[in-house]
Design a protein around this motif. Structure first.
Motif, PDB file in Angstrom:
ATOM      1  N   ILE A 182       0.840  -1.197   0.000  1.00 47.50           N
ATOM      2  CA  ILE A 182       0.000   0.000   0.000  1.00 47.50           C
ATOM      3  C   ILE A 182       0.873   1.245   0.000  1.00 47.50           C
ATOM      4  CG2 ILE A 182      -1.815   1.243   1.254  1.00 47.50           C
ATOM      5  CD1 ILE A 182      -2.660  -1.456   2.436  1.00 47.50           C
ATOM      6  N   THR A 183       0.570   2.169  -0.882  1.00 49.60           N
ATOM      7  CA  THR A 183       1.320   3.416  -0.982  1.00 49.60           C
ATOM      8  C   THR A 183       0.936   4.361   0.153  1.00 49.60           C
ATOM      9  OG1 THR A 183      -0.323   4.586  -2.326  1.00 49.60           O
ATOM     10  CG2 THR A 183       1.249   3.156  -3.487  1.00 49.60           C
ATOM     11  N   SER A 184       1.688   5.443   0.278  1.00 47.46           N
ATOM     12  CA  SER A 184       1.395   6.431   1.319  1.00 47.46           C
ATOM     13  C   SER A 184       0.045   7.097   1.099  1.00 47.46           C
ATOM     14  CB  SER A 184       2.500   7.493   1.357  1.00 47.46           C
ATOM     15  OG  SER A 184       2.623   8.140   0.090  1.00 47.46           O
ATOM     16  N   GLU A 185      -0.476   7.025  -0.139  1.00 41.70           N
ATOM     17  CA  GLU A 185      -1.792   7.594  -0.439  1.00 41.70           C
ATOM     18  C   GLU A 185      -2.932   6.609  -0.197  1.00 41.70           C
ATOM     19  OE1 GLU A 185       1.401   9.542  -2.783  1.00 41.70           O
ATOM     20  OE2 GLU A 185       0.672   7.473  -2.663  1.00 41.70           O
ATOM     21  N   GLY A 186      -2.603   5.385   0.268  1.00 43.41           N
ATOM     22  CA  GLY A 186      -3.640   4.402   0.549  1.00 43.41           C
ATOM     23  C   GLY A 186      -4.058   3.583  -0.646  1.00 43.41           C
ATOM     24  N   LEU A 187      -3.234   3.557  -1.693  1.00 39.00           N
ATOM     25  CA  LEU A 187      -3.547   2.790  -2.898  1.00 39.00           C
ATOM     26  C   LEU A 187      -2.697   1.523  -2.940  1.00 39.00           C
ATOM     27  CD1 LEU A 187      -3.712   5.762  -5.419  1.00 39.00           C
ATOM     28  CD2 LEU A 187      -5.644   4.545  -4.402  1.00 39.00           C
ATOM     29  N   VAL A 188      -3.254   0.469  -3.525  1.00 39.94           N
ATOM     30  CA  VAL A 188      -2.609  -0.843  -3.521  1.00 39.94           C
ATOM     31  C   VAL A 188      -1.923  -1.076  -4.869  1.00 39.94           C
ATOM     32  CG1 VAL A 188      -2.932  -3.307  -3.106  1.00 39.94           C
ATOM     33  CG2 VAL A 188      -4.456  -1.650  -2.016  1.00 39.94           C
ATOM     34  N   ARG A 189      -0.659  -1.415  -4.822  1.00 39.53           N
ATOM     35  CA  ARG A 189       0.100  -1.677  -6.056  1.00 39.53           C
ATOM     36  C   ARG A 189      -0.280  -3.045  -6.636  1.00 39.53           C
ATOM     37  NH1 ARG A 189       4.086   0.265  -2.439  1.00 39.53           N
ATOM     38  NH2 ARG A 189       4.929   2.318  -3.017  1.00 39.53           N
ATOM     39  N   GLY A 190      -0.277  -3.134  -7.972  1.00 36.42           N
ATOM     40  CA  GLY A 190      -0.579  -4.405  -8.628  1.00 36.42           C
ATOM     41  C   GLY A 190      -1.980  -4.890  -8.337  1.00 36.42           C
ATOM     42  N   HIS A 191      -2.907  -3.974  -8.126  1.00 30.58           N
ATOM     43  CA  HIS A 191      -4.255  -4.316  -7.674  1.00 30.58           C
ATOM     44  C   HIS A 191      -5.266  -3.635  -8.589  1.00 30.58           C
ATOM     45  CE1 HIS A 191      -7.392  -5.401  -4.868  1.00 30.58           C
ATOM     46  NE2 HIS A 191      -7.731  -4.138  -4.669  1.00 30.58           N
ATOM     47  N   ALA A 192      -6.322  -4.328  -8.926  1.00 26.36           N
ATOM     48  CA  ALA A 192      -7.307  -3.808  -9.869  1.00 26.36           C
ATOM     49  C   ALA A 192      -8.368  -2.980  -9.155  1.00 26.36           C
ATOM     50  CB  ALA A 192      -7.969  -4.962 -10.609  1.00 26.36           C
ATOM     51  N   TYR A 193      -8.632  -1.799  -9.688  1.00 23.65           N
ATOM     52  CA  TYR A 193      -9.709  -0.927  -9.213  1.00 23.65           C
ATOM     53  C   TYR A 193     -10.731  -0.752 -10.336  1.00 23.65           C
ATOM     54  CZ  TYR A 193      -6.810   0.630  -5.250  1.00 23.65           C
ATOM     55  OH  TYR A 193      -6.063   0.686  -4.106  1.00 23.65           O
ATOM     56  N   ALA A 194     -12.005  -0.695  -9.973  1.00 21.26           N
ATOM     57  CA  ALA A 194     -13.053  -0.383 -10.946  1.00 21.26           C
ATOM     58  C   ALA A 194     -13.226   1.131 -11.024  1.00 21.26           C
ATOM     59  CB  ALA A 194     -14.369  -1.034 -10.529  1.00 21.26           C
ATOM     60  N   ILE A 195     -13.347   1.663 -12.242  1.00 20.22           N
ATOM     61  CA  ILE A 195     -13.690   3.070 -12.442  1.00 20.22           C
ATOM     62  C   ILE A 195     -15.199   3.120 -12.650  1.00 20.22           C
ATOM     63  CG2 ILE A 195     -13.357   5.120 -13.878  1.00 20.22           C
ATOM     64  CD1 ILE A 195     -10.635   4.009 -14.677  1.00 20.22           C
ATOM     65  N   THR A 196     -15.903   3.724 -11.707  1.00 11.29           N
ATOM     66  CA  THR A 196     -17.363   3.648 -11.729  1.00 11.29           C
ATOM     67  C   THR A 196     -18.049   4.939 -12.155  1.00 11.29           C
ATOM     68  OG1 THR A 196     -17.495   4.215  -9.374  1.00 11.29           O
ATOM     69  CG2 THR A 196     -17.328   1.877  -9.944  1.00 11.29           C
ATOM     70  N   ASP A 197     -17.344   6.091 -12.120  1.00 14.46           N
ATOM     71  CA  ASP A 197     -18.021   7.351 -12.462  1.00 14.46           C
ATOM     72  C   ASP A 197     -16.989   8.450 -12.646  1.00 14.46           C
ATOM     73  OD1 ASP A 197     -20.052   9.093 -13.016  1.00 14.46           O
ATOM     74  OD2 ASP A 197     -20.850   9.187 -10.970  1.00 14.46           O
ATOM     75  N   THR A 198     -17.392   9.519 -13.288  1.00 20.06           N
ATOM     76  CA  THR A 198     -16.636  10.776 -13.335  1.00 20.06           C
ATOM     77  C   THR A 198     -17.624  11.906 -13.069  1.00 20.06           C
ATOM     78  OG1 THR A 198     -16.972  11.079 -15.708  1.00 20.06           O
ATOM     79  CG2 THR A 198     -14.977   9.900 -15.042  1.00 20.06           C
ATOM     80  N   ASN A 199     -17.102  12.999 -12.556  1.00 15.29           N
ATOM     81  CA  ASN A 199     -17.946  14.173 -12.324  1.00 15.29           C
ATOM     82  C   ASN A 199     -17.044  15.380 -12.107  1.00 15.29           C
ATOM     83  OD1 ASN A 199     -20.370  15.694 -11.811  1.00 15.29           O
ATOM     84  ND2 ASN A 199     -21.285  13.787 -11.013  1.00 15.29           N
ATOM     85  N   LYS A 200     -17.640  16.541 -11.979  1.00 16.60           N
ATOM     86  CA  LYS A 200     -16.854  17.742 -11.731  1.00 16.60           C
ATOM     87  C   LYS A 200     -17.614  18.642 -10.776  1.00 16.60           C
ATOM     88  CE  LYS A 200     -18.483  19.738 -16.106  1.00 16.60           C
ATOM     89  NZ  LYS A 200     -18.054  20.277 -17.418  1.00 16.60           N
ATOM     90  N   ILE A 201     -16.853  19.410 -10.009  1.00 18.53           N
ATOM     91  CA  ILE A 201     -17.440  20.364  -9.073  1.00 18.53           C
ATOM     92  C   ILE A 201     -16.771  21.716  -9.265  1.00 18.53           C
ATOM     93  CG2 ILE A 201     -18.122  18.656  -7.345  1.00 18.53           C
ATOM     94  CD1 ILE A 201     -15.556  19.283  -5.839  1.00 18.53           C
TER      95      ILE A 201
END
Length: 722
Positions: free
Chosen positions: A238-257
């Motif tokens: 796990i990186t310092s940003e809380g993300l897992v290396r070599g691990h699959a994430y689903a992209i479920t949406d995009t938006n803007k504010i």
């Protein structure tokens, strides 16, 4: 074979010949719960070893795990899927993506199923497998340890649809352990039947990347991403940003504010673990949200809870993630002119790489590359202008990138481009040339490389060659003197390689291959072309028959003298040699490393007309000695590495040089018959091949016409197997 053979979602193939309705009705009639005898509730179905120091694994039905168990709790959502004690995040990330598309989801998971109404412990699911949809039936006994599901589970503890989908897919692949490690694209394709491909995040500026992701989601494209692990040890860290290396994430949406005068572009991701979230800017607990209007927060459905789902600014996404994987169900989403309605023609083929016949390896192996399976393409209707050197077309440029190896699989690809560099440059230049072009979307998948407890992908690629006024077969000379007009890219140890190729109108041949020759495997090839172009199969590599040319060489004077001296000096009864005496004679003539064993000499003797005596006269012995000397010379010539043995492809050429023209099927059976399962054939095996084929041909020719109706090839294949 063309696409008409393959099963549709409306009429799927029944895996293990199990029909859901028949099995369900039988259980309803008997009042019993279904127990699947083809995927037992035992260790074999789990596959991986279980730690004896932990609690014992038991198999329980949902209602034995939870009193208020349901198939689906409320509505389907991304948080219904949490990863258990199995490294199959690639599969669960793809399943998370699928939940965002209800029309695709119901193809896999039928909404008519329930743990209450009509419940008899049986469920079914549909998966796409190499051109056809397959229906997989399972019982609902699930592995449990310590009171919890061992593998996939839902955040709603009483919901079980995702665990049952995982079990059905594990059954399809052989075991739960067969799901360990993989590319997200595999799951995406098997849930949709679409074509998956990869894009480097670094190829886009963040705003352009955000627009591309947004547009892809709007077209119904499944999206996922991952951070490339540099070494196998980094996988899962796990990186310092809380993300897992070599691990699959689903992209479920995009938006803007909007904050004051600043527009923030956001991407929504989901960790299949169901926990461990990004902790950087715009994460769930980030103070930045205090600056955002309540209405905006409600629009984004922000949940300040540890459920594995989070927002991330596109700038941070671009700097932290390496690769995006996309799966488009419709070909127009894969084409650069996707804004226009198009009509596509799909052709699908199944094929095999057979050692010694059609497993020719890469272009590095020039003597055998041309033996690979080939498929003819006839392109007549140009549909786009040549792109030229257009750097602004980022979407198209990245689609032509080859698929990327996900680091969490067993081993990384070494990154070599096994073909000559000038071939790559020639193919790239072909893509840049202006003029009217035909669009092809080509994907090559290797089949059934996930087996019980093992995942082993071969390095694969495809090449496309232009064929102009070609007469006869495409042989070694053709492929040695011509460069590919298109290709998939580097050889990669992934299930599938894909590329969008622009070709001038004309005739082409596509060659799927593994990197090394003589690697057995099955493959599936699908090609999308715009209407007006035709695709069809044509075999250039092998003749369609078997025939023998009589090779008559006069004996050498020294051989005639040696045979006569042998007969005169040896104690030869009635001037004839038995097999043992003939072996001594032959081995005095042949090179030391190529001596024949007694059994081969017996075969040679029995192949002659000895009138029942099984002994050779002088004329017969001299003929065989001359023949063996010639075969030895042929063997020397085609044993290119001077190993004293012959590869299957060397055997093919050596048989041709010996006057025996064999097609691929005959060579395959010959190798199985005389190769004894080995990769290399010794000289005496080569002699046995030639002797047997010549004898069978002569026997066939002696048969009357009535017995020849089945054809020489059919007759040969039958007798060679004896």
């Amino acid at each position: 074979m063309a696409s008409s053979k393959f099963r549709s979602i409306e009429s799927p193939m029944k895996f293990k010949d199990q029909d859901y309705k028949s099995l369900r009705d039988a259980c309803l009639k008997s009042g019993s719960l279904f127990c699947d005898t083809t995927f037992l509730a035992d260790q074999n179905s789990i596959g991986m070893p279980v730690d004896p120091n932990t609690d014992k694994v038991t198999w329980l039905r949902p209602k034995e795990i939870c009193d208020n168990a349901v198939f689906v709790e409320g509505t389907i959502g991304t948080t219904d899927i949490c990863q258990g004690q199995l490294g199959n995040c690639w599969l669960l990330a793809a399943l998370s993506c699928l939940t965002m598309h209800p029309e695709l989801f119901v193809k896999v998971v039928s909404s008519e199923q329930s743990l209450t109404e009509g419940y008899v412990g049986i469920f079914y699911f549909h998966f796409w497998q190499y051109g056809e949809w397959v229906e997989v039936v399972v019982d609902d006994r699930l592995p449990v340890r310590g009171g919890r599901l061992l593998f996939s589970y839902s955040r709603s503890k009483n919901e079980f649809w995702s665990a049952l989908v995982e079990k059905a897919y594990a059954k399809l692949m052989g075991s739960y352990s067969s799901l360990k490690g993989g590319n997200i694209s595999e799951g995406m394709e098997d849930f949709t039947g679409g074509i998956a491909y990869s894009q480097l995040v670094s190829a886009y500026k963040p705003p352009v990347l955000w627009r591309q992701l947004t547009a892809s989601l709007s077209r119904g494209t499944l999206l996922s991403c991952f951070i490339q692990a540099k070494t196998s040890r980094e996988i899962g860290t796990i990186t310092s940003e809380g993300l897992v290396r070599g691990h699959a994430y689903a992209i479920t949406d995009t938006n803007k504010i909007q904050i004051d005068s600043t527009e923030v572009l956001l991407v929504k991701l989901r960790n299949p673990w169901g926990f461990v979230e990004y902790c950087g800017p715009w994460s769930d607990k980030c103070k930045n949200w205090k600056k955002v209007a309540k209405a905006e927060i409600e629009k984004l459905q922000l949940q300040n809870m540890e459920d594995g789902e989070f927002w991330i600014a596109v700038e941070a996404f671009s700097s932290l993630f390496n690769m995006v994987e996309l799966c488009s169900v419709k070909p127009d989403s894969l084409s650069s002119d996707s804004d226009s309605a198009s009509s596509w023609f799909l052709t699908e083929y199944e094929g095999s790489w057979i050692p010694g016949c059609s497993a020719g390896g890469s272009r590095k192996y020039r003597r055998s590359f041309w033996k690979n399976p080939n498929f003819k393409l006839s392109l007549t209707a140009a549909d786009v202008e040549g792109q030229g050197d257009d750097d602004d077309d980022e979407d198209d440029a990245n689609r032509s990138n080859p698929n990327y190896q996900l680091s969490m699989t067993a081993a990384d690809v070494d990154g070599q481009d096994y073909d000559d560099e000038d071939d790559a440059n020639a193919a790239a230049q072909n893509q840049k040339e202006k003029g009217k072009k035909c669009t092809l979307l080509v994907e090559l998948l290797q089949r059934d490389r996930r087996s019980k407890n093992k995942v082993q992908f071969l390095h694969i690629a495809f090449h496309i060659y232009k064929v102009e006024n070609q007469v006869g077969k495409l042989d070694e000379a053709f492929f040695s003197s011509n460069k590919p007009a298109g290709r998939s890219g580097k050889y990669q140890a992934v299930r599938g390689v894909y590329n969008r190729v622009l070709l001038e109108p004309g005739n082409y041949v596509i060659i799927p291959s593994t990197y090394r020759p003589n690697q057995p495997g099955d493959f599936f090839l699908r090609i999308y072309a715009k209407t007006g172009n035709t695709l069809g199969r044509e075999k250039f590599t092998c003749s369609t028959n078997f025939f023998m040319t009589v090779m008559s060489n006069p004996p050498l004077p020294e051989d005639q003298m040696r045979v006569n001296n042998w007969f005169d000096q040896e104690d030869v009864s009635d001037d004839r040699l038995d097999a043992a005496a003939f072996m001594r004679l032959v081995n005095s003539v042949l090179e030391k490393d190529y001596h024949l064993p007694l059994e081969t000499c017996r075969q040679l003797v029995l192949g002659e007309d000895t009138r029942g005596k099984a002994r050779l006269d002088r004329t017969q012995a001299l003929k065989l000695v001359t023949s063996l000397r010639n075969l030895q010379s042929t063997f020397f010539k085609h044993d290119e590495d001077s190993s004293g043995t012959m590869s299957p492809f060397e055997l093919t050429e050596a048989l041709n040089a010996s006057g025996l023209k064999c097609d691929s099927e005959v060579v395959k059976v010959v190798w199985e018959r005389f190769g004894s399962g080995e990769i290399h054939l010794p000289f005496h095996g080569f002699v046995s091949c030639v002797t047997r084929l010549r004898a069978l041909h002569e026997l066939y020719e002696s048969e009357n016409l009535e017995k020849k109706k089945s054809g020489l090839k059919t007759w040969l294949l039958r007798l060679l197997a004896l």
